[in-house]
Design a protein around this motif. Structure first.
Motif, PDB file in Angstrom:
ATOM      1  N   THR A 313     -30.998  -4.392   9.094  1.00 28.68           N
ATOM      2  CA  THR A 313     -31.923  -5.448   9.500  1.00 28.68           C
ATOM      3  C   THR A 313     -32.475  -5.184  10.896  1.00 28.68           C
ATOM      4  OG1 THR A 313     -30.736  -7.063   8.143  1.00 28.68           O
ATOM      5  CG2 THR A 313     -32.179  -7.938   9.859  1.00 28.68           C
ATOM      6  N   ALA A 316     -35.273  -2.826  10.615  1.00 32.22           N
ATOM      7  CA  ALA A 316     -36.433  -3.510  10.046  1.00 32.22           C
ATOM      8  C   ALA A 316     -37.113  -4.391  11.092  1.00 32.22           C
ATOM      9  CB  ALA A 316     -36.009  -4.335   8.835  1.00 32.22           C
ATOM     10  N   MET A 335     -35.073  -7.489   2.556  1.00 31.75           N
ATOM     11  CA  MET A 335     -35.147  -6.213   1.852  1.00 31.75           C
ATOM     12  C   MET A 335     -34.316  -6.188   0.566  1.00 31.75           C
ATOM     13  SD  MET A 335     -34.623  -3.741   5.177  1.00 31.75           S
ATOM     14  CE  MET A 335     -34.516  -2.303   4.113  1.00 31.75           C
ATOM     15  N   LYS A 337     -31.019  -6.326   0.380  1.00 28.75           N
ATOM     16  CA  LYS A 337     -30.059  -5.288   0.707  1.00 28.75           C
ATOM     17  C   LYS A 337     -28.875  -5.250  -0.254  1.00 28.75           C
ATOM     18  CE  LYS A 337     -29.919  -6.747   5.011  1.00 28.75           C
ATOM     19  NZ  LYS A 337     -31.160  -7.510   5.172  1.00 28.75           N
TER      20      LYS A 337
END
Length: 370
Positions: A313, A316, A335, A337
């Motif tokens: 994160t 990102a 995303m 994840k």
């Protein structure tokens, strides 16, 4: 045969027509709850509530973020660019794996929240929740150190990334008799003023030995960076006492600063501390010893996948910062994840589009070899 008057064509309450275009014309200060919005629109609260359930009006929680100066923004953008792999700038830019970075930060953990929500049966009595003063709820400051977890080719854990969390407490005699102990009995007390000397001692006596004992031997010769924020009590990277302590062992450990007023550049502030605190409130500690035990236990029990996800994160977030030229008015990217982790396709390094890097360099008036 049913009468024509009994047909269900035009029966029931008529739908109230709400001109949603008027919502955008109302100042934000009059749109903070359903009551104020319905008053500004001159419509019943039930009508506004129905439009919210239908998705025609979207509720939004607006968090307060640090105000960034131009210097803050430039430092923020330089930091994000420095986290790119140097060899990837000419081709497909990619963020560093961050395996050689240790993130440290402090946080106050409170023994209780001001307001708690419980779910009770109708006949049950409401619990009594009280303290002497809401301004002085018992709290302890902790310092945590974490790094990015590591896995082998078969996804087996080599290093959890969780170095340790330390409370700033000490043992002192009780000044007077109370329900827990008699006067003079040693009890755990919180260090209220965490100064630079306290932070330095914690770094030298606790953080450095923990890093040396837990760090993977496969990368023990690499330079390890301890990243901290710009709080005044934090130790300067060229502090004599710290450099002397580092030189005693074979590890090359250095201190570094993250950009000022940028808590989203540290994985602990980004999410990790919040997860621990939300779980800590469920432990319901009643004194400092129980609070310390709960926080330390939850730090160790929290899955290494959670820590690994926060590091992804962070990359990102840095990508979003570069896209908007160093602002902090971006949405935290999602995303999926956990789905990527189940499929075995969760990346440890995020790629960045070349034009994003070019725009960021142009914004700073830098060349690709900055």
């Amino acid at each position: 045969m049913a009468n024509a008057s009994s047909k269900l064509t035009n029966s029931g309450c008529k739908r109230v027509q709400l001109n949603l275009g008027k919502v955008a014309e109302i100042p934000l200060r009059h749109r903070t709850n359903i009551r104020s919005l319905s008053k500004a629109l001159n419509f019943p609260k039930s009508t506004v509530h129905r439009r919210i359930k239908e998705g025609k009006i979207r509720p939004h929680s607006n968090a307060l973020k640090p105000c960034l100066s131009e210097d803050n923004k430039r430092a923020r953008l330089r930091f994000c660019l420095s986290m790119l792999e140097p060899n990837s700038l000419q081709g497909q830019p990619m963020f560093k794996s961050m395996y050689d970075y240790v993130h440290i930060d402090e946080k106050w953990f409170y023994i209780s929240k001001e307001a708690e929500r419980y779910y009770l049966l109708p006949e049950k009595e409401e619990p009594h929740h009280c303290c002497k003063s809401k301004r002085f709820i018992t709290k302890v400051m902790f310092l945590a150190a974490v790094a990015q977890p590591r896995f082998d080719e078969n996804k087996n854990e080599e290093f959890s990334g969780k170095i340790r969390i330390w409370p700033f407490t000490y043992k002192g005699p009780a000044k007077k008799n109370n329900k827990n102990c008699a006067v003079g009995t040693l009890e755990t007390k919180a260090i209220v003023s965490v100064t630079k000397d306290v932070i330095r001692a914690c770094l030298i006596e606790k953080v450095l030995p923990a890093i040396r004992s837990k760090w993977p031997r496969s990368s023990a010769t690499n330079t390890i960076f301890i990243q901290q924020d710009n709080a005044r009590p934090h130790v300067d990277p060229f502090d004599v006492g710290f450099l002397e302590a580092v030189s005693r062992k074979g590890f090359d450990i250095r201190l570094s600063y993250q950009p000022p007023n940028n808590p989203d550049m540290n994985v602990l502030d980004l999410r990790y501390f919040r997860v621990i605190q939300s779980l800590q409130y469920q432990e319901v500690p009643i004194n400092i010893d129980e609070l310390v035990y709960a926080v330390e236990k939850l730090f160790e029990e929290l899955s290494r996948e959670t820590l690994d996800h926060v590091f992804v994160t962070l990359q990102a977030c840095m990508l979003e910062v570069m896209k908007i030229n160093s602002g902090n008015n971006y949405k935290l990217p999602h995303m999926e994840k956990r789905k990527l982790m189940r499929d075995g396709s969760l990346p440890c390094q995020i790629q960045c589009e070349p034009h994003v890097v070019e725009n960021a360099l142009a914004h700073l008036h830098l060349s690709p070899g900055f």
